[in-house]
Design an enzyme around this catalytic site. Structure first.
Site, short mmCIF file in Angstrom:
data_model
loop_
_atom_site.label_atom_id
_atom_site.label_comp_id
_atom_site.label_asym_id
_atom_site.label_seq_id
_atom_site.Cartn_x
_atom_site.Cartn_y
_atom_site.Cartn_z
N GLU A 65 -5.32 -8.66 0.91
CA GLU A 65 -5.95 -8.31 2.20
C GLU A 65 -7.42 -8.00 1.98
O GLU A 65 -7.77 -7.29 1.03
CB GLU A 65 -5.34 -7.05 2.83
CG GLU A 65 -4.03 -7.24 3.51
CD GLU A 65 -3.51 -5.94 4.14
OE1 GLU A 65 -4.34 -5.10 4.58
OE2 GLU A 65 -2.29 -5.79 4.18
N GLU B 12 0.80 -1.23 0.00
CA GLU B 12 0.00 0.00 0.00
C GLU B 12 0.83 1.28 0.00
O GLU B 12 0.77 2.08 0.96
CB GLU B 12 -0.92 0.00 1.22
CG GLU B 12 -1.86 -1.18 1.27
CD GLU B 12 -2.86 -1.10 2.43
OE1 GLU B 12 -2.71 -0.21 3.28
OE2 GLU B 12 -3.79 -1.91 2.44
C1 FCB Z 1 -4.39 -2.19 5.72
C2 FCB Z 1 -2.98 -2.50 6.20
C3 FCB Z 1 -2.93 -3.53 7.28
C4 FCB Z 1 -4.04 -3.36 8.29
C5 FCB Z 1 -5.38 -3.28 7.58
C6 FCB Z 1 -6.56 -3.16 8.50
O1 FCB Z 1 -4.44 -0.93 5.14
O2 FCB Z 1 -2.19 -2.94 5.13
O3 FCB Z 1 -1.65 -3.50 7.87
O4 FCB Z 1 -3.80 -2.26 9.07
O5 FCB Z 1 -5.37 -2.17 6.71
#
Ligand code: FCB
Length: 453
Positions: free
Chosen positions: A356, A165
């Site tokens: 994620e 990110e």
């Molecule tokens: C993302 C991050 C991760 C965690 C989630 C909830 O943006 O990559 O580390 O904090 O959010």
């Protein structure tokens, strides 16, 4: 079968070093910007920090066993640069390498494919002292670090993610100061965007030249941006924010050009061959996704645009039925589908690794010791349905990593937001599988969504 995911699909969970490892000063590890940030009073909720986190550094074997017990076939984790090259540049710390070697071997012993993120936000403080991502020198320094990673782990690991990110750590790190290193400085922000892009390109080439078989991509947090109101100011702000949030890394890395609205701001940093270096034949794009973002114009914000707070939305959250997670994030599975299809349609139909996705809830322990996180299970059912639909519609989705394996340190929000499928008692560090853990067991077993769970 109609409801089945592809046979070679990767099912796993994702974590990040600073959020879980603890042991922040053990075995030769040096300080990262998150060690500094969390120890600066007022930066993190309740002034909490990751000094112990959930002690994965000492409990990794138990954690991998828990993953293996539900047959997860992959695990995405990040490396703490400060363990491997404590000063960021130069000497390798054998004890740091040894920790990750043991972790990788444990995964392999359990038939769990490691997916390695090189950088999930914990920059060595010594590099920050030299300007961090705003100093172009870091492009070569990161590339050297990436070589060390492949030399040490490339024989056993096939998947590498350069950055987690980039827009989150550049916007929150350099524009609004909400995350480490906590700056509010547009010039540093624009320099950082370009330097991270160049660092990705250089690292990609360095790593491939050592081992051409490994698969490399970058993980981006992407989300459809929609205007908070129909005002022309908010419409314009939405275009701006979409550029900063969604396109400032995706376009250079995956299309070979900066988006139009950004080009003036970054052009002075672009040197000869940079665009060619950035634009590599990435093996995949990593997508982190949680919600769509409602955008408001805001002259006080350095970017003139920002995400709306829920109580600012004049028409509520799309009527009475909108549901929020504990983060205040809207549950909109259609936005996940739209985001995946945006990658398919506008970024050359790449291999997509969903790196994620998940939800925070309060997760109360019941008298009998169970954690019945049915809201989270419901969230997974809806979001996984969106994934399945995108696959049926031709998106080349290869993995799904839930965020996250176990409750942990959620950056500036401290320990309050629990995202895990395994509960952690932050005092005793005891791990207790939640109901969603068993949902995943069934999901992997049948390779389709257990709607009856
Ligand atoms: C993302 C991050 C991760 C965690 C989630 C909830 O943006 O990559 O580390 O904090 O959010």
């Amino acid at each position: 079968m109609k409801n089945k995911f592809p046979n070679d699909f990767f099912w796993g969970t994702a974590t990040a070093s600073y959020q879980i490892e603890g042991a922040t000063d053990k075995d030769g590890k040096s300080k990262s910007i998150w060690d500094t940030f969390t120890h600066t009073p007022g930066k993190v909720k309740n002034n909490e920090n990751g000094d112990t986190a959930v002690d994965h550094y000492h409990r990794y074997e138990e954690d991998i066993e828990l993953m293996a017990n539900i047959n997860l076939n992959s695990y995405r984790f990040s490396l703490a640069w400060t363990r491997i090259i404590p000063e960021g540049i130069g000497k390798i710390n054998p004890k740091g390498v040894d920790f990750y070697s043991r972790l990788i071997d444990k995964c392999l012993e359990k038939n769990i494919e490691p997916f390695i993120t090189l950088y999930h936000w914990d920059l060595p403080q010594s590099l920050q002292d030299k300007g961090g991502w705003a100093n172009r020198d870091i492009t070569n320094i990161f590339s050297d670090y990436s070589e060390a990673i492949v030399k040490n782990f490339g024989d056993r690991c096939n998947h590498f993610i350069t950055f987690n990110e980039p827009q989150v750590f550049t916007i929150h790190g350099y524009v609004d100061g909400y995350m480490a290193p906590g700056y509010k400085d547009l010039e540093k922000y624009f320099a950082s965007i370009h330097n991270v892009n160049v660092a990705h390109g250089k690292a990609f080439q360095a790593m491939k030249s050592l081992n051409n078989n490994i698969k490399i991509g970058c993980t981006l947090n992407m989300a459809p941006c929609i205007p908070a109101t129909k005002s022309s100011e908010d419409l314009h702000a939405t275009k701006l924010f979409d550029t900063y949030w969604n396109r400032s890394f995706a376009d250079p890395m995956y299309l070979g050009r900066y988006p139009e609205l950004l080009i003036d701001d970054v052009s002075k940093h672009i040197q000869q061959d940079d665009m060619k270096n950035i634009f590599q034949k990435n093996d995949f794009i990593g997508l982190n996704h949680y919600q769509h973002i409602r955008i408001k114009a805001d002259n006080k914000s350095l970017l003139k645009a920002r995400g709306a707070f829920n109580d600012e939305l004049p028409f509520g959250l799309d009527g009475k039925d909108a549901k929020l997670t504990l983060m205040g994030w809207e549950i909109v599975p259609d936005a996940y589908y739209d985001q995946i299809m945006d990658l398919k349609n506008n970024y050359g139909n790449p291999n997509i690794y969903l790196t994620e996705n998940g939800a925070a809830y309060p997760d109360l322990i019941e008298k009998n010791g169970e954690i019945n996180d049915t809201d989270r299970i419901d969230y997974f059912k809806k979001y996984l349905s969106a994934v399945k639909k995108s696959i049926d519609d031709g998106a080349k989705v290869k993995s799904y990593f839930a965020w996250t394996f176990m409750d942990n340190f959620e950056w500036a929000l401290g320990f309050e937001k629990r995202f895990g499928i395994v509960h952690v008692d932050f005092k005793t560090l005891k791990r207790t599988p939640k109901k969603s853990y068993y949902f995943f067991k069934k999901l992997v077993e049948q390779n389709s969504i257990p709607f009856d769970f």
